[in-house]
Enzyme design. Structure first.
Site, short mmCIF file in Angstrom:
data_model
loop_
_atom_site.label_atom_id
_atom_site.label_comp_id
_atom_site.label_asym_id
_atom_site.label_seq_id
_atom_site.Cartn_x
_atom_site.Cartn_y
_atom_site.Cartn_z
N SER A 132 73.13 20.19 -26.82
CA SER A 132 72.46 21.73 -26.76
C SER A 132 72.09 22.21 -27.93
O SER A 132 71.27 21.68 -28.85
CB SER A 132 73.56 22.75 -26.81
N ASP A 181 71.30 22.01 -14.12
CA ASP A 181 71.31 22.83 -16.17
C ASP A 181 71.37 24.00 -15.57
O ASP A 181 69.76 24.42 -16.08
CB ASP A 181 70.98 21.96 -17.33
N HIS A 188 76.02 21.75 -18.32
CA HIS A 188 75.49 21.65 -19.04
C HIS A 188 76.27 20.66 -19.89
O HIS A 188 75.36 20.13 -21.27
CB HIS A 188 75.38 23.02 -20.10
#
Lengths: 271, 395
Positions: free
Chosen positions: A94, A216, A244
């Protein structure tokens, strides 16, 4: 200053080359526990907590310094220097995918390959760019965080560590992972979700693998495709999973994909 | 419930045992649902469907749990709650807001457990949701109060900052004033001394035709004298300021010390009467020079501002008040209008009796010396009756 202590650096495994795992917003280095051990036989595995997360030194979190992702990138480089590491395999989830790219722009020699897990260079929609969110959505996240931190007391944080080897303990502690200081979490949320690193992408020359989740909310497939186009020498692999965190939802597939990329330099879409 | 428990039941009204599990699930006073590890809803109870306003067919297999949340909640779920669930197989007491079919919202508290299959792979997530409408309202009030308290703290900090900078400014101005006084006394002294010398010479040698000249000459001399006294006072102030670290190690025996000052004030005639009473505290430990300057100024003031109609009577005494020594100088002189002049009594160059010669330095100096000794000064005064100065000294 001891950066290894500050970033709660953990090192294990055998191998000349190092593999550095950095967690994303909302969690800490323990989110790699289903993936990182798979590489310990061939790599020196390095785990760290971003300053302000997990068991990092929370007193080092100066909001002014950490108001941009570059400060976290500088921290990652400081850890690599402290461990005398070069040409590492960087695995960032991320927001830390972007943190890794910023570090690779600054000191390309430190990085051999980048694995970008559910990355996004910009979460906010902007003209033709679809990041998935509007500014108001991020404000709503901050409210949701506030509502959840209401009951937190400052004495909760220190209790959390050290039961990876004793999972029965984990069940006794309520939401014990990924807990941190609410004020810092709020600030980090803002920095994360309001960052826009699209202009930095052309400056990256390190080969990279983008691991994109098929469904996602945080990093939609259009973002993965955008990133793939902007990053020279990148490969895009869509993992058939929701959410995610593929390293938690489909750890085996994630490990295989990374291995294939590391072994052959190629990671085509599954047939 | 074990069989052993069942055996105890026959005594109870059978109706109580007819609680049916299906009905308990569907109409429990909380929302239940189950979903696949990716969030896809597979089962919801009637209570939850009722809250949401959707039918079972609309949601099951089509919607994910996180789709029921507001966007902020979904962000929180994906970044924090979902990984947490996979890491520790359960989450508790997470606060979310459900979005109903009609667009309205419902605050809930969520707990969830992850059930794994025999291979330890995630199989299903069981979720319990509690309606916390009232609780959320209190929480929001608490949050508002917290934000407000933080804002006020911020404002206080700013006000404090302002005070600190004002204080710095004042300290600077004060230092400037000190150096001004020094410069004034120093630079004036030489030319005025020269003038006095020249004037004496002029008086000796010159003669005037104008009969009023002699009068003017003596007025000039008086004025000159006044300037010299003022400069002398300023010099004392400056000296005191330049040596602030006077050691307070002198032990001063008050009776002879004060008698000596009185002699120097009125060498010949005994126009005024003095009462000295140091029985309570016969000696003081402080700088002899400072104490001399304080008492000299107070006593000379007492004589200078005597009421012309009566014999000056001055009382100097000590007393213990709590743990402080009080040195008092009391006169029966003209007194000071405290209402009018109290605030500026100790300011430099302030004068309250234009008819009496003075430089406006004496009380300023006394006050500074008292403060320097770690004490404070208080004044009682009645116009036409007299004045008392109380000097409180730490001991």
């Amino acid at each position: 200053m001891d950066v290894l202590k500050r970033n709660n650096v953990t090192v294990f495994g055998e191998g000349k080359q190092a593999m550095v795992f950095v967690h994303g917003f909302g969690c800490d280095q323990r989110m790699w526990r289903l993936v990182a051990p798979a590489f310990a036989a061939r790599y020196q595995v390095v785990l760290l907590d971003l300053v302000g997360s997990g068991q990092s030194d929370l007193t080092a979190y100066d909001p002014a310094r950490y108001s941009s992702l570059q400060a976290h990138a500088d921290d990652v480089l400081a850890v690599l220097h402290a461990l005398n590491l070069r040409e590492v395999v960087f695995v960032g989830h991320s927001v830390s995918a972007m943190i890794g790219l910023l570090a690779a722009i600054q000191e390309p020699d430190c990085f051999a390959q980048m694995i970008l897990v559910a990355p996004s260079p910009c979460y906010i929609n902007d003209g033709n760019y679809f990041g998935g969110f509007e500014n108001a959505d991020i404000e709503e996240l901050l409210v949701a965080m506030d509502e959840n931190y209401l009951g937190w007391s400052s004495i909760m944080a220190p209790v959390i560590m050290g039961h990876l080897d004793r999972p029965q303990l984990a069940a006794e502690l309520n939401n014990s992972f990924c807990r941190t200081d609410p004020t810092i979490a709020r600030h980090f949320a803002r920095v994360t979700f309001l960052s826009d690193n699209r202009p930095d992408l052309p400056k990256v020359h390190t080969p990279s693998l983008i691991l994109q989740c098929a469904h996602d909310l945080i990093a939609p497939t259009t973002v993965g495709t955008y990133l793939h186009r902007q990053l020279v020498g990148s490969q895009l692999l869509v993992l058939e999973t929701s959410g995610h965190c593929p390293h938690l939802s489909v750890p085996q597939i994630t490990v295989e994909a990374i291995n294939r990329f590391l072994n052959t330099g190629v990671c085509r879409q599954y047939e | 419930m074990s069989e052993a428990d069942d055996e105890l039941l026959p005594e109870l009204d059978l109706r109580l045992t007819q609680e049916n599990l299906e009905d308990l699930y569907e109409h429990a006073p909380c929302g239940y649902c189950s979903c696949l590890p990716d969030g896809t809803l597979v089962k919801l109870n009637h209570t939850l469907l009722n809250w949401l306003g959707y039918t079972r067919e609309e949601l099951v297999a089509h919607w994910c749990l996180q789709d029921l949340f507001t966007i902020g909640g979904r962000l929180h779920y994906e970044t924090h709650c979902a990984p947490l669930l996979l890491l520790q197989d359960q989450v508790r007491e997470i606060s979310y807001t459900l979005r109903r079919k009609d667009g309205s919202t419902l605050p809930v508290l969520m707990s969830a457990v992850l059930v794994r299959d025999l291979d330890q792979q995630p199989l299903v997530v069981r979720i319990t949701l509690f309606d916390i409408t009232d609780r959320r309202r209190y929480e929001q009030e608490l949050l508002r109060a917290k934000v407000q308290a933080e804002e006020q703290r911020e404002q206080l900090a700013q006000a404090n900052q302002l005070l600190v900078s004002k204080n710095e400014q004042l300290t600077r101005i004060n230092a400037d004033l000190d150096s001004f006084v020094y410069t004034a006394s120093h630079d004036l002294k030489q030319p005025v001394t020269n003038m006095a010398g020249l004037f004496q010479e002029l008086k000796r040698t010159a003669s005037f035709h104008d009969p009023e000249a002699n009068g003017m000459m003596s007025m000039f001399e008086e004025a000159l004298q006044q300037i010299l006294v003022t400069i002398q006072g300023l010099t004392e102030v400056v000296q005191q300021q330049r040596e602030p670290e006077q050691v307070a190690s002198d032990v001063v025996e008050l009776q002879p010390f004060v008698e000596e000052i009185i002699r120097s004030l009125q060498p010949g005639e005994q126009a005024a009467t003095f009462t000295l009473d140091f029985a309570a505290v016969p000696r003081l430990r402080m700088s002899r020079a400072s104490l001399h300057s304080m008492l000299y100024n107070l006593l000379s003031n007492a004589l200078k501002y005597a009421e012309p109609a009566r014999t000056p009577h001055i009382r100097v005494s000590t007393a213990m008040v709590k743990d402080k020594v009080v040195l008092s100088v009391q006169d029966n002189g003209r007194g000071i209008n405290m209402e009018r002049h109290g605030a500026e009594l100790f300011q430099l160059f302030r004068r309250f009796h234009p008819g009496v010669a003075g430089s406006g330095v004496g009380l300023y100096l006394v006050n500074r010396l008292v403060h320097q000794a770690g004490g404070r000064i208080e004044v009682d005064s009645q116009v036409g009756e007299g004045t008392t100065f109380h000097i409180y000294l730490p001991q």
